[in-house]
Design a protein around this motif. Structure first.
Motif, PDB file in Angstrom:
ATOM      1  N   LEU A 193      -0.769  -7.631   3.227  1.00  0.00           N
ATOM      2  CA  LEU A 193      -1.215  -6.318   3.690  1.00  0.00           C
ATOM      3  C   LEU A 193      -2.349  -6.548   4.689  1.00  0.00           C
ATOM      4  O   LEU A 193      -3.291  -7.278   4.395  1.00  0.00           O
ATOM      5  CB  LEU A 193      -1.719  -5.476   2.512  1.00  0.00           C
ATOM      6  CG  LEU A 193      -2.181  -4.051   2.831  1.00  0.00           C
ATOM      7  CD1 LEU A 193      -1.002  -3.191   3.273  1.00  0.00           C
ATOM      8  CD2 LEU A 193      -2.865  -3.435   1.623  1.00  0.00           C
ATOM      9  N   THR A 194      -2.220  -5.959   5.868  1.00  0.00           N
ATOM     10  CA  THR A 194      -3.273  -6.076   6.879  1.00  0.00           C
ATOM     11  C   THR A 194      -4.017  -4.745   6.975  1.00  0.00           C
ATOM     12  O   THR A 194      -3.539  -3.712   6.499  1.00  0.00           O
ATOM     13  CB  THR A 194      -2.692  -6.421   8.261  1.00  0.00           C
ATOM     14  OG1 THR A 194      -1.884  -5.318   8.706  1.00  0.00           O
ATOM     15  CG2 THR A 194      -1.868  -7.706   8.221  1.00  0.00           C
ATOM     16  N   ARG A 195      -5.173  -4.791   7.631  1.00  0.00           N
ATOM     17  CA  ARG A 195      -5.913  -3.545   7.867  1.00  0.00           C
ATOM     18  C   ARG A 195      -5.046  -2.568   8.648  1.00  0.00           C
ATOM     19  O   ARG A 195      -5.041  -1.366   8.390  1.00  0.00           O
ATOM     20  CB  ARG A 195      -7.187  -3.821   8.660  1.00  0.00           C
ATOM     21  CG  ARG A 195      -8.275  -4.434   7.844  1.00  0.00           C
ATOM     22  CD  ARG A 195      -9.530  -4.563   8.678  1.00  0.00           C
ATOM     23  NE  ARG A 195     -10.471  -5.452   8.020  1.00  0.00           N
ATOM     24  CZ  ARG A 195     -11.528  -5.961   8.603  1.00  0.00           C
ATOM     25  NH1 ARG A 195     -11.793  -5.678   9.853  1.00  0.00           N
ATOM     26  NH2 ARG A 195     -12.330  -6.749   7.936  1.00  0.00           N
ATOM     27  N   GLU A 196      -4.313  -3.095   9.619  1.00  0.00           N
ATOM     28  CA  GLU A 196      -3.430  -2.251  10.430  1.00  0.00           C
ATOM     29  C   GLU A 196      -2.364  -1.589   9.559  1.00  0.00           C
ATOM     30  O   GLU A 196      -2.083  -0.395   9.720  1.00  0.00           O
ATOM     31  CB  GLU A 196      -2.777  -3.087  11.534  1.00  0.00           C
ATOM     32  CG  GLU A 196      -1.940  -2.280  12.491  1.00  0.00           C
ATOM     33  CD  GLU A 196      -1.343  -3.120  13.609  1.00  0.00           C
ATOM     34  OE1 GLU A 196      -0.323  -2.693  14.162  1.00  0.00           O
ATOM     35  OE2 GLU A 196      -1.886  -4.194  13.930  1.00  0.00           O
ATOM     36  N   ASP A 197      -1.774  -2.355   8.629  1.00  0.00           N
ATOM     37  CA  ASP A 197      -0.777  -1.790   7.707  1.00  0.00           C
ATOM     38  C   ASP A 197      -1.383  -0.642   6.896  1.00  0.00           C
ATOM     39  O   ASP A 197      -0.772   0.422   6.738  1.00  0.00           O
ATOM     40  CB  ASP A 197      -0.272  -2.839   6.713  1.00  0.00           C
ATOM     41  CG  ASP A 197       0.513  -3.969   7.348  1.00  0.00           C
ATOM     42  OD1 ASP A 197       1.124  -3.765   8.422  1.00  0.00           O
ATOM     43  OD2 ASP A 197       0.524  -5.073   6.749  1.00  0.00           O
ATOM     44  N   LEU A 198      -2.579  -0.881   6.360  1.00  0.00           N
ATOM     45  CA  LEU A 198      -3.241   0.129   5.539  1.00  0.00           C
ATOM     46  C   LEU A 198      -3.583   1.359   6.366  1.00  0.00           C
ATOM     47  O   LEU A 198      -3.321   2.496   5.942  1.00  0.00           O
ATOM     48  CB  LEU A 198      -4.496  -0.450   4.885  1.00  0.00           C
ATOM     49  CG  LEU A 198      -5.258   0.495   3.959  1.00  0.00           C
ATOM     50  CD1 LEU A 198      -4.400   0.935   2.783  1.00  0.00           C
ATOM     51  CD2 LEU A 198      -6.538  -0.165   3.471  1.00  0.00           C
ATOM     52  N   ASP A 199      -4.128   1.156   7.560  1.00  0.00           N
ATOM     53  CA  ASP A 199      -4.467   2.282   8.432  1.00  0.00           C
ATOM     54  C   ASP A 199      -3.231   3.117   8.747  1.00  0.00           C
ATOM     55  O   ASP A 199      -3.278   4.351   8.731  1.00  0.00           O
ATOM     56  CB  ASP A 199      -5.107   1.800   9.730  1.00  0.00           C
ATOM     57  CG  ASP A 199      -6.511   1.256   9.538  1.00  0.00           C
ATOM     58  OD1 ASP A 199      -7.110   1.491   8.464  1.00  0.00           O
ATOM     59  OD2 ASP A 199      -7.017   0.581  10.468  1.00  0.00           O
ATOM     60  N   GLU A 200      -2.124   2.449   9.029  1.00  0.00           N
ATOM     61  CA  GLU A 200      -0.876   3.148   9.341  1.00  0.00           C
ATOM     62  C   GLU A 200      -0.370   3.926   8.130  1.00  0.00           C
ATOM     63  O   GLU A 200       0.106   5.053   8.259  1.00  0.00           O
ATOM     64  CB  GLU A 200       0.181   2.139   9.797  1.00  0.00           C
ATOM     65  CG  GLU A 200       1.471   2.765  10.255  1.00  0.00           C
ATOM     66  CD  GLU A 200       2.469   1.722  10.735  1.00  0.00           C
ATOM     67  OE1 GLU A 200       3.635   1.806  10.318  1.00  0.00           O
ATOM     68  OE2 GLU A 200       2.069   0.838  11.515  1.00  0.00           O
TER      69      GLU A 200
END
Length: 85
Positions: A50-57
């Motif tokens: 899980l990346t920050r980008e995944d979480l933000d999306e």
């Protein structure tokens, strides 16, 4: 469909919370839940990055709805965002 027990859901929620906290200081984390579900051929382990980008999306629609609700409440109260401390 795969049935996920209440206990497994709680373990998944705990793992997601830990990953979210890890993303506060790192750019990626892993969501790991051993034996999340029991399949006919044995337990299935969840292990995904899980990346920050995944979480933000993933949370973007929730954040947008929250802003819309706040804007509506402010309008109902006759206030602007700058009126709130």
């Amino acid at each position: 469909a795969i049935a996920v027990s209440t206990e497994a859901q709680a373990r998944l929620l705990k793992a997601m919370e830990a990953a979210k906290c890890a993303l506060a200081v790192d750019i990626s984390a892993r969501v790991q839940v051993p034996a999340l579900v029991e399949l006919p051929d044995g337990p299935w382990d969840l292990d995904v990055p899980l990346t920050r980008e995944d979480l933000d999306e993933a949370v973007a629609p929730l954040v947008s709805r929250t802003f819309a609700s706040v804007d509506h409440a402010l309008a109902d109260a006759g206030l602007a965002a700058s009126d709130v401390d």
